[in-house]
Design an enzyme around this catalytic site. Structure first.
Site, PDB file in Angstrom:
ATOM      1  N   HIS A  92       0.797  -1.229   0.000  1.00 58.17           N
ATOM      2  CA  HIS A  92       0.000   0.000   0.000  1.00 58.17           C
ATOM      3  C   HIS A  92       0.829   1.279   0.000  1.00 58.17           C
ATOM      4  O   HIS A  92       0.304   2.355  -0.343  1.00 58.17           O
ATOM      5  CB  HIS A  92      -0.989   0.005   1.190  1.00 58.17           C
ATOM      6  CG  HIS A  92      -0.375   0.331   2.517  1.00 58.17           C
ATOM      7  ND1 HIS A  92       0.136  -0.627   3.364  1.00 58.17           N
ATOM      8  CD2 HIS A  92      -0.208   1.524   3.153  1.00 58.17           C
ATOM      9  CE1 HIS A  92       0.580  -0.039   4.456  1.00 58.17           C
ATOM     10  NE2 HIS A  92       0.392   1.252   4.374  1.00 58.17           N
ATOM     11  N   GLU A  96       3.428   5.496  -3.114  1.00 54.94           N
ATOM     12  CA  GLU A  96       3.605   6.791  -2.450  1.00 54.94           C
ATOM     13  C   GLU A  96       5.039   7.036  -2.019  1.00 54.94           C
ATOM     14  O   GLU A  96       5.526   8.175  -2.090  1.00 54.94           O
ATOM     15  CB  GLU A  96       2.680   6.857  -1.232  1.00 54.94           C
ATOM     16  CG  GLU A  96       2.615   8.208  -0.566  1.00 54.94           C
ATOM     17  CD  GLU A  96       1.568   8.253   0.541  1.00 54.94           C
ATOM     18  OE1 GLU A  96       1.802   8.953   1.535  1.00 54.94           O
ATOM     19  OE2 GLU A  96       0.528   7.577   0.409  1.00 54.94           O
ATOM     20  N   ASP A  97       5.763   5.977  -1.580  1.00 57.76           N
ATOM     21  CA  ASP A  97       7.070   6.165  -0.947  1.00 57.76           C
ATOM     22  C   ASP A  97       8.254   5.640  -1.747  1.00 57.76           C
ATOM     23  O   ASP A  97       9.399   5.760  -1.307  1.00 57.76           O
ATOM     24  CB  ASP A  97       7.075   5.497   0.440  1.00 57.76           C
ATOM     25  CG  ASP A  97       6.124   6.174   1.409  1.00 57.76           C
ATOM     26  OD1 ASP A  97       5.790   7.351   1.175  1.00 57.76           O
ATOM     27  OD2 ASP A  97       5.703   5.542   2.392  1.00 57.76           O
ATOM     28  N   ASP A 159      -4.139   0.222   8.254  1.00 62.65           N
ATOM     29  CA  ASP A 159      -2.955   1.082   8.213  1.00 62.65           C
ATOM     30  C   ASP A 159      -3.000   2.102   9.349  1.00 62.65           C
ATOM     31  O   ASP A 159      -2.025   2.307  10.078  1.00 62.65           O
ATOM     32  CB  ASP A 159      -2.907   1.783   6.853  1.00 62.65           C
ATOM     33  CG  ASP A 159      -1.848   2.870   6.787  1.00 62.65           C
ATOM     34  OD1 ASP A 159      -0.680   2.579   7.083  1.00 62.65           O
ATOM     35  OD2 ASP A 159      -2.198   4.025   6.460  1.00 62.65           O
ATOM     36  N   ASP A 279     -22.229   1.356  34.922  1.00 55.29           N
ATOM     37  CA  ASP A 279     -22.118   0.192  34.045  1.00 55.29           C
ATOM     38  C   ASP A 279     -20.736   0.154  33.378  1.00 55.29           C
ATOM     39  O   ASP A 279     -20.591   0.351  32.181  1.00 55.29           O
ATOM     40  CB  ASP A 279     -23.238   0.161  33.011  1.00 55.29           C
ATOM     41  CG  ASP A 279     -23.350   1.467  32.238  1.00 55.29           C
ATOM     42  OD1 ASP A 279     -22.944   2.502  32.794  1.00 55.29           O
ATOM     43  OD2 ASP A 279     -23.841   1.438  31.097  1.00 55.29           O
TER      44      ASP A 279
END
Length: 719
Positions: A92, A96-97, A159, A279
């Site tokens: 994923h 992008e990287d 992620d 509760d």
């Protein structure tokens, strides 16, 4: 030992620990439980590809970057997701990287994997967009990708969950920012999609990072209040299980401490102290059939006394995300309140996994998508129908408004149930039925009684909307509507109305400016205006009028472009005929609060970008600077409407004075919009300030004369 050496050793130890828990072999061990060998081989292939391109990259905590996508895949594997989702999870971040392109991912791993990876990938930096707008556009892209494949959001949520688990390596400011975004967007999305296993973890982790001190204090206080709860939980589990067995109901009973964030939210929502939140323990009873749920409820109420008003039937009225269960609150051992949830095994699976439930099974099923997946797709379609044309920031705000975890159930006059977010009003209800019903609503009957449109609805109420043919949405509705659909429709109407009014005002302004310059109005035809439109980069004359009407362009300067000789005298200095104000110009004419002009005052206008013309009294101190920016104005003979004016009343400090003054103003056919009273302590005289509505200077003078005649009133002046 040197500090760098210590840091390297610490990083190596952390990496070894991460490898044991989130390495490829640890992932494969989970996959062996439900995936065939050929699909496991595809997941290994994705790992090798990702490890190759992420080589040399490290996370803030020091371990190699590849262990983050492996951890994301591990979270999804524990939810029994398919191989395509797991491969996309491992890959994923490669687009992008790293230098890997989406086309390369598609060529090596197929279009489905590439589509999910592309959907999760953030938008690159765009010149002119702020950070908030960039994030909003990335979020819109994510939701749009979800409409094609819901697995995109599963990868994104996993992620985000791993990022939250490892957020401690970031600086405090970054932790707070990410935690806030998680609480506002990602945890509510997980809730909306029914993925409670991820939602509860996101909430608690975000709460701990956003409000660390509150989290510590609350955690310590809960421990002090219920002490070692294990014995208490085991005792309740044993007692309920025995009672259910005695009635011949096969069931699994599991107890737990409720998560800290849900307790914190309850304290805030109901303005309670922790001691009032009893509760703190929850129990879940899982049975085989729906009938057994209701039988088990009777058993629970026999063993432990139910709390009045503490029962909800989400089986008959399921939540928007498909969640079904019976909820009841009872008095448990030692006076502790306990919450008991009763559901079938199928309901339990859907409650935990939501849209991820049965994903493997549904891939090969003829039935298509599961019920939670169908509901999720319907929700996404409705979002884009309602917010598709909104700007990026408006879109994300609309989504936040729509992500309400609490709901109420109300009825139409024909008995149909409408599910609404908590706090929704009759206007929200009207728009949920039909957009035209919302546009034309003027009043509402709730359970037969007329109520204000901003009254919050409650479960079980019957709502009837009263309409009028010429009614239109009101800008004030935006202050109380709760649903994205209502907010979007109202904003679109006001935006279109403003554009129409801007066009009309712009046409009047340019016609006056051209007449003053001696330019024939025929030049405003589309063909004659073409060079002017090109000079300003506009499409047509209507857009030119709108730009003038909203103040983006000054009419005298635009008119100058129509002159046959561009060297003629500057249009700004020419004597312009005043524009007549009728009071019906709407959103593109504003009345300055500094001097509050009313019909009868001498006035002039300042052209303000985005606001159109702002009208001031001619003696206002703000109307004296930069005369070239002002437009001459007069009041039309046909002026209509009510206008705000401010009065100062100086009087003796007497009991009942305010009541007499307000009564006199009201009886003068004027309404009071605001009143201010200074501190009365120690003074013989007092000054009261009123903002009132009047029709003209004549009406205002009438009000002032009546106030002068009151006993104790010494002076009345206009601000």
């Amino acid at each position: 030992m040197d500090l760098p050496v210590i840091n390297r050793l610490s990083s190596a130890l952390r990496t070894r620990s991460v490898v044991r828990e989130f390495g490829i072999e640890a992932l494969v061990k989970v996959l062996d439980e439900y995936l065939p060998e050929d699909q496991i081989a595809d997941v290994r292939r994705a790992y090798e590809f990702g490890a190759k391109y992420h080589a040399g990259q490290n996370r803030s905590s020091g371990e190699p970057y590849i262990y983050h996508p492996l951890a994301v895949a591990r979270i999804l594997a524990e939810m029994r997701m398919d191989a395509t989702t797991l491969m996309a999870a491992i890959l994923h971040d490669v687009v992008e990287d790293t230098e890997v392109s989406p086309e390369r991912v598609a060529m090596v791993f197929g279009k489905d994997v590439a589509s999910i990876v592309e959907g999760v990938t953030k938008i690159e930096k765009v010149e002119g967009l702020s950070r908030a707008e960039l994030q909003a556009e990335s979020f819109r892209k994510l939701l749009l990708a979800m409409t094609q494949d819901l697995r995109v959001i599963l990868v994104k949520l996993a992620d985000r969950l791993h990022n939250m688990r490892t957020l401690g390596a970031r600086d405090p400011e970054k932790r707070r920012r990410v935690a806030k975004e998680t609480l506002q967007i990602y945890a509510p999305i997980a809730q909306r999609l029914g993925i409670n296993t991820i939602r509860t973890q996101l909430e608690d982790l975000a709460f701990a990072n956003m409000y660390p001190e509150r989290h510590r204090v609350l955690e310590r206080a809960i421990d002090d209040q219920i002490g070692d709860s294990r014995d208490l939980i085991r005792g309740v589990e044993s007692k309920l299980a025995k009672a259910l067995r005695d009635e011949g109901i096969g069931a699994t009973v599991v107890g737990r401490e409720k998560n800290i964030y849900s307790i914190y939210q309850k304290m805030r929502r109901k303005k309670m102290r922790l001691l009032q939140v009893m509760d703190l323990l929850g129990f879940r009873i899982v049975v085989a059939k729906v009938d057994d749920c209701y039988r088990a409820l009777g058993v629970v109420h026999h063993v432990y006394k139910p709390v009045p008003g503490g029962f909800d039937d989400y089986i008959a009225n399921s939540k928007a995300n498909g969640y079904q269960s019976l909820h009841t609150t009872c008095i448990g051992p030692e006076g502790h309140k306990i919450e008991v949830q009763i559901r079938t095994r199928e309901m339990h699976h859907i409650a935990d996994s939501g849209i991820a439930a049965h994903w493997q099974y549904k891939l090969g099923s003829k039935d298509g998508a599961s019920a939670p997946q169908v509901r999720a797709n319907e929700w996404l379609r409705s979002l884009f129908d309602e917010l598709g044309t909104a700007g990026s920031l408006e879109f994300i705000e609309g989504v936040k408004v729509d992500l309400f975890p609490d709901e109420v159930y109300v009825f139409t006059p024909k008995g149909l149930i409408r599910r609404m977010p908590r706090g929704a009003t009759s206007v929200d209800f009207a728009y949920s039925v039909h957009s035209e019903l919302g546009d034309r609503c003027v009043a509402a009957r709730i359970d037969g009684s007329l109520e204000p449109l901003n009254t919050p609805l409650k479960s079980g109420q019957t709502v009837e909307i009263i309409t009028a043919r010429h009614a239109r949405p009101n800008a004030a509705w935006l202050n109380f509507v709760k649903t994205a659909k209502a907010r979007s429709h109202i904003r679109n109407f006001l935006r279109n109305q403003r554009e129409d009014e801007a066009v009309r005002l712009g046409r009047r302004l340019i016609e006056i400016a051209m007449r003053d310059l001696g330019v024939p109005l025929a030049k405003l035809r589309e063909d004659a205006a073409e060079p002017v439109l090109k000079a300003y980069g506009l499409k047509d004359v209507e857009e030119l009028y709108a730009a003038i009407g909203t103040g983006e362009r000054l009419a005298p300067l635009v008119a100058r472009h129509f002159l046959p000789d561009q060297n003629s005298p500057d249009a700004e200095t020419s004597k312009a005929a005043p524009l007549a104000i009728e009071g019906t110009e709407g959103l593109v004419v504003d009345y300055a609060r500094c001097c509050r002009p009313i019909p009868g005052d001498e006035i002039r206008g300042n052209v303000s970008v985005g606001r159109g013309i702002v009208i001031h009294r001619i003696d206002c101190k703000h109307a004296k600077a930069r005369p070239q920016d002002w437009v001459p104005l007069i009041w039309s003979d046909k002026v209509q409407g009510d206008y705000l004016s401010e009065l100062r009343v100086h009087a003796q400090n007497m009991r009942g004075l305010l009541a007499r003054v307000t009564a006199e103003i009201t009886s003068s056919e004027s309404s009071i919009e605001n009143v201010q009273m200074p501190d009365r302590a120690g003074g013989e005289t007092i000054e009261m300030r009123f903002v009132i509505t009047v029709r003209s200077r004549v009406h205002l003078a009438h009000v002032m004369r009546r106030l002068h005649r009151l006993d104790g009133v010494e002076k009345v002046t206009r601000s």
